[in-house]
Every structure is written in C-alpha cells, then in structure tokens.
Design an enzyme around this catalytic site. Sequence first.
Site, PDB file in Angstrom:
ATOM      1  CD  GLU A  79      -3.289   1.151   0.429  1.00  0.00           C
ATOM      2  OE1 GLU A  79      -2.561   2.479  -0.834  1.00  0.00           O
ATOM      3  OE2 GLU A  79      -2.676  -0.143  -0.282  1.00  0.00           O
ATOM      4  NE  ARG A  89     -15.386  -2.926  -1.044  1.00  0.00           N
ATOM      5  CZ  ARG A  89     -15.373  -4.128  -0.922  1.00  0.00           C
ATOM      6  NH1 ARG A  89     -16.104  -4.961  -0.461  1.00  0.00           N
ATOM      7  NH2 ARG A  89     -14.136  -5.248  -0.724  1.00  0.00           N
TER       8      ARG A  89
END
Length: 189
Positions: A79, A89
């Site tokens: 990342e 989400r």
Amino acid sequence: MKLLLTAFDPFGGDKVNPALEAVRLVSEKAGNVEVVKLEVPNRLPQIHRNRSHCHCKKKKSGRSALHRPGRRTYDITPERVAINLDDARIKDNEGNQPIDVPIFEDGAPCFILLLFQLRLWYRICEMPDFLPAFPTLQEPFVCNHLMYGVLYTLAKSYPGVRGGFMHVPFIPSQVVNRPSVPSMNLQDI
C-alpha cells in the site's frame, strides 16, 4: 531489532484470512530480527482504541498473529497511501459501517509512503521465483484504518520507525465458489 507483523481476523463471511495464515507461517526469528505477530480484530472502532492491543486474540504461546484480508488481485500489493478517513463499503465484523468519518481528529490528511513502498516493491521483484507485486491505493476500510493508525502512532510517538501495509490475494480454497477470482498459494504468500 523487532518486526511487528499484523493481520486481521477473518471477515466478510470467509472462515480464513490468507494474510493471517501466512503470518502464522513466518519464523519468529529472521537473522537478527525478532518477529512479533499480532492478530487485529476486524472492527473499526476497536483497532486503535487501545494502543496496548488488549483487543487482540492471544495464541497459547502468549503471542498473537495478524492477518490481512484477501483481495481480488493476483498480486502481493504494498500500500502506498493511508488516508485519515473511514468510509466502509461493507460492514466490519461487528456491523459498523462508518461513512466519511476521520480516523483521528488531530491527524494529518494522509501519509504517503511512496519511497519506502516502492523500494519494498522493487525488492520483491528482485526475489528469485518472482511473485507479482504492484503498489496500490486502497479503499478507506479496515486496511486503511489500521495502516493510518499505525503511521499516525509512529509519527506521534516513534519517529524514525517505519511501517507499511501489504495486501495479499485470496488462497485457492477461498475461490472455489467465486468464479474468475484470482488466488495465490499460501506458501507463496
């Protein structure tokens, strides 16, 4: 020197987390580096509530193991950015689903790990039996929450100590009923 490896407990209906299983396979010593393993609960409000990690599940050895969630990727993906935002989400393991909530009110908008993560990526690519690895930008869910909290803590209390986050793919047993979803052998992870 110590290296802390963390991973989430299984989530999203899966019974395993490939990152956690991979961390469990890592030796507790690598040269002169002591490897400390920590399992982190997939629960947004609890990840950073207690910096002493009292919410983590202990193994019989007294140590913990940390796992990272499987993703729809063929790659090991370091990342590059952690943002100060929870925007889930899906629900975490306790049903929390914050939308547009800062992780730390006094935190920087983001931490960018471009140089550190790119060096890591290049090192992975140089390894014999190269596995695919590409830097990524993650969504603001528990992965981002954990990475941001670690980098926030390091910046505030441990300048000079480095941190990062690596995503891993699903393992083959997780994709049996998921057509066209990539996976990677646990030993390779």
